[in-house]
Design a protein around this motif. Sequence first.
Motif, PDB file in Angstrom:
ATOM      1  N   GLY A  58      -9.408  -3.433   1.785  1.00  0.00           N
ATOM      2  CA  GLY A  58      -8.739  -2.210   2.170  1.00  0.00           C
ATOM      3  C   GLY A  58      -8.371  -2.209   3.642  1.00  0.00           C
ATOM      4  N   GLY A  59      -7.751  -1.121   4.073  1.00  0.00           N
ATOM      5  CA  GLY A  59      -7.321  -1.027   5.450  1.00  0.00           C
ATOM      6  C   GLY A  59      -8.490  -0.840   6.405  1.00  0.00           C
ATOM      7  N   HIS A  95      -3.474  -2.638   4.979  1.00  0.00           N
ATOM      8  CA  HIS A  95      -2.295  -1.925   4.515  1.00  0.00           C
ATOM      9  C   HIS A  95      -1.040  -2.711   4.890  1.00  0.00           C
ATOM     10  CE1 HIS A  95      -4.740   1.392   3.242  1.00  0.00           C
ATOM     11  NE2 HIS A  95      -5.256   1.562   4.462  1.00  0.00           N
ATOM     12  N   GLU A  96       0.095  -2.112   4.615  1.00  0.00           N
ATOM     13  CA  GLU A  96       1.358  -2.833   4.810  1.00  0.00           C
ATOM     14  C   GLU A  96       1.591  -3.179   6.271  1.00  0.00           C
ATOM     15  OE1 GLU A  96       6.049  -2.352   3.490  1.00  0.00           O
ATOM     16  OE2 GLU A  96       4.594  -0.784   3.064  1.00  0.00           O
ATOM     17  N   THR A 109      -0.378  -4.155  -0.332  1.00  0.00           N
ATOM     18  CA  THR A 109      -1.630  -3.491  -0.688  1.00  0.00           C
ATOM     19  C   THR A 109      -2.310  -4.282  -1.800  1.00  0.00           C
ATOM     20  OG1 THR A 109      -0.503  -2.111  -2.318  1.00  0.00           O
ATOM     21  CG2 THR A 109      -0.720  -1.214  -0.089  1.00  0.00           C
ATOM     22  N   ASP A 166      -0.749  -3.863   8.483  1.00  0.00           N
ATOM     23  CA  ASP A 166      -1.766  -4.777   8.988  1.00  0.00           C
ATOM     24  C   ASP A 166      -1.346  -6.220   8.694  1.00  0.00           C
ATOM     25  OD1 ASP A 166      -3.326  -2.599   9.735  1.00  0.00           O
ATOM     26  OD2 ASP A 166      -4.245  -2.485   7.739  1.00  0.00           O
TER      27      ASP A 166
END
Length: 536
Positions: free
Chosen positions: A229-230, A261-262, A278, A264
Amino acid sequence: MPPSDDYAFGGPAAAAPEPARRNDQPLSISELSFALKRTLEDRFDHVRLRGEVSKVNRHGSGHVYLTLKDDKACIDGVIWKGQVRGLAAQPEMGLEVIVTGKITSYPARSSYQIVIETMEVAGAGALLAQLERLKARLADEGLFEAKRKRAIPRFPAVVGVITSPTGAVIRDILHRLAERWPCRVVVWPVVVQGEPAAGQVAAAVRGFDALPATGGPIPRPDVVIVARGGGSVEDLWPFNDEALARTVAAASIPIISAVGHETDTTLIDFVSDRRAPTPTGAAEMATPVLAELAAGLAELDRRLIGAGGRLVEDRRTRLRSVARGLPPRAQDLLALPSQRLDHAASRLGAALNANVAAHERRFAGAGPRLNRALLDRALERKGERLEAVAARLRPALTARAARDERRLLTVTAKLSPEPLRRRLDQRAARLEAVALRLDAALPRRFEKAEDRLMGLARALASLDPKRPRHGFARVEDSEGRMVASAGALAPGQAVSLVFDDGRRGAVIDGADGAPATPRTRPKIEKAPPPEQGKLF
């Protein structure tokens, strides 16, 4: 305090002394927190710090909360809404900045922070600079090139997932895979944050890659998803590890990176075969939609049935069009060819007889030109040529033998008698062999010529008109000359019929037609030679 004597001998214990009374009043937690707050603000009302920005959080109220750090410590910071627009540099993760402000505390959490008033860029962060150098080195080695990336299988039977088994990421991935493409999922549990995360993820990639393709207790995945995850830069930093990046690049199984996330980006995103924005997007990249495939298959089936129906209908229409031009009965199709066959059969016998007659006439015309004198002359010419060849060969062989003898005598004078004698014997043997072959070849050639002559004589005898064959007769007039044409005979003329076994007389009656006038060869008068002109 040691026990008293009474206590030691079982008597009553001595009374404990009363605690000393204090006159200062106890402070509440709020009072202490705010006292510390005032102390910090009075002592550090203006500080200037240099650090790297991380964990930037822009709140809906307009305030910005962030963290400044260096290699050993970190401090929280806040920028009030009124100060954000006036900053010389906007806070971004990984940016090294110099800020000014005052130190204060947040009593609700017993933490201290800096209220930032100004911010200016000091340079790229140390960690990001190190990451950029590592990224450039791996790019030079070709680990980021598109040609080395493997294609994701379209219909995977087994999907491997490397992530934390307790987070929401694995639930999202399993839910999406169950909706799109029900298949077997193998989860390799790892820690996705902290110091051991990079090693565990690399070990999981190597473990999946080492599974046997067939026959193993655990099926080998067709595609592997590395998911997390982020989080902040620090949380995602294990996925920037060089060893992990090289392990992912060397794996033989296609790998999809779904870290953060997008927005990162980590080093594993560049070396993996595909990058998903994701974890749910990674599940969508790894599998097709079963319902869409079923719908597409149904559409192709419908089109196939329609195309087959159109093809059959087209053939049926063409058959009907052709049938309109055909007669109603099959016998009508064969009537005309049968009639042509009958006509051809009726003419076949006469044509064969005519062919035989034509060949007989050609034979009769070629027979008179063949006589024994022609064959004799050909045989004489062959004999003369053979004698000429023999006459040319004998002197040549004699001269060669004499020349070889002279050479042998010359060599003999220079060599010892024994080797010379051997060479002389060998040469004499070769000459004798040549003479034997010549003597054997000439009779064979004469025999072949004689056989050919006898064959020609037999052919001449078989074609001799003076020797009629069985079923044929030769017609001669009263003077014994052969009659070759019916036009040369007159009614009442006496002729002789010569058969193979004798002759018989006959008279021409002329009953089949008017007497034919004998054909005589036209006399060609020779023109007198032209007179020789006078020279003068």
